[in-house]
Design a protein around this motif. Structure first.
Motif, PDB file in Angstrom:
ATOM      1  N   ALA A  60       0.834  -1.211   0.000  1.00 25.60           N
ATOM      2  CA  ALA A  60       0.000   0.000   0.000  1.00 25.60           C
ATOM      3  C   ALA A  60       0.864   1.254   0.000  1.00 25.60           C
ATOM      4  CB  ALA A  60      -0.931  -0.006   1.214  1.00 25.60           C
ATOM      5  N   GLY A  64       1.127   3.536  -3.278  1.00 26.97           N
ATOM      6  CA  GLY A  64       0.500   4.836  -3.074  1.00 26.97           C
ATOM      7  C   GLY A  64       1.474   5.989  -3.167  1.00 26.97           C
ATOM      8  N   THR A  67       2.810   6.239  -6.705  1.00 25.22           N
ATOM      9  CA  THR A  67       1.852   6.880  -7.611  1.00 25.22           C
ATOM     10  C   THR A  67       1.901   8.396  -7.466  1.00 25.22           C
ATOM     11  OG1 THR A  67       0.397   4.958  -7.577  1.00 25.22           O
ATOM     12  CG2 THR A  67      -0.594   7.061  -8.195  1.00 25.22           C
ATOM     13  N   ILE A  93      -5.215   8.911  -2.073  1.00 22.85           N
ATOM     14  CA  ILE A  93      -4.261   7.800  -2.025  1.00 22.85           C
ATOM     15  C   ILE A  93      -3.295   8.003  -0.866  1.00 22.85           C
ATOM     16  CG2 ILE A  93      -2.299   6.716  -3.214  1.00 22.85           C
ATOM     17  CD1 ILE A  93      -3.852   7.284  -5.857  1.00 22.85           C
ATOM     18  N   VAL A  97      -2.711   5.749   2.503  1.00 26.62           N
ATOM     19  CA  VAL A  97      -1.405   5.235   2.921  1.00 26.62           C
ATOM     20  C   VAL A  97      -1.138   5.592   4.377  1.00 26.62           C
ATOM     21  CG1 VAL A  97       1.085   5.528   2.590  1.00 26.62           C
ATOM     22  CG2 VAL A  97      -0.395   5.158   0.623  1.00 26.62           C
TER      23      VAL A  97
END
Length: 109
Positions: A60, A64, A67, A93, A97
């Motif tokens: 994750a 995240g 990204t 996002i 996280v």
């Protein structure tokens, strides 16, 4: 130490992905080698972090933050535009996280 490995994995993944964007027009040897080395290093460091940290949390955070980092780098380096919807999505996002990382489910056992 596992958190530093995860941070390194994220940094290498962002570098590799941004460099991959640079190979869109022509596959030049140096950028291709940076992409391969970046992803190989990223997965190696992530695997090392997984010796201590839970896979769900690691993935994750890696995906995240990666990204968000790639989106920011694309905007800075390639002039890619981020509209308000994209920025809101990236913020969600990052919030996800933060919630995942603070959930207490960060170590084995």
């Amino acid at each position: 130490m596992p958190w530093l490995m995860l941070a390194g994995a994220i940094a290498l993944e962002v570098i590799a992905t941004v460099t991959l964007r640079g190979t869109a027009e022509a596959l030049r040897p140096l950028p291709v080698m940076v992409v391969i080395a970046g992803y190989l290093g990223s997965f190696t460091l992530m695997a090392m972090a997984l010796r201590t940290l839970n896979v769900g949390v690691v993935y994750a955070i890696w995906s995240g933050v990666g990204t968000a980092g790639v989106a920011a780098a694309g905007a800075l380096l390639y002039g890619e535009r981020l509209n308000l919807t994209a920025i809101a999505g990236i913020a969600l996002i990052v919030l996800g996280v933060v919630i995942t990382a603070s959930s207490g489910a960060t170590t084995h056992g």
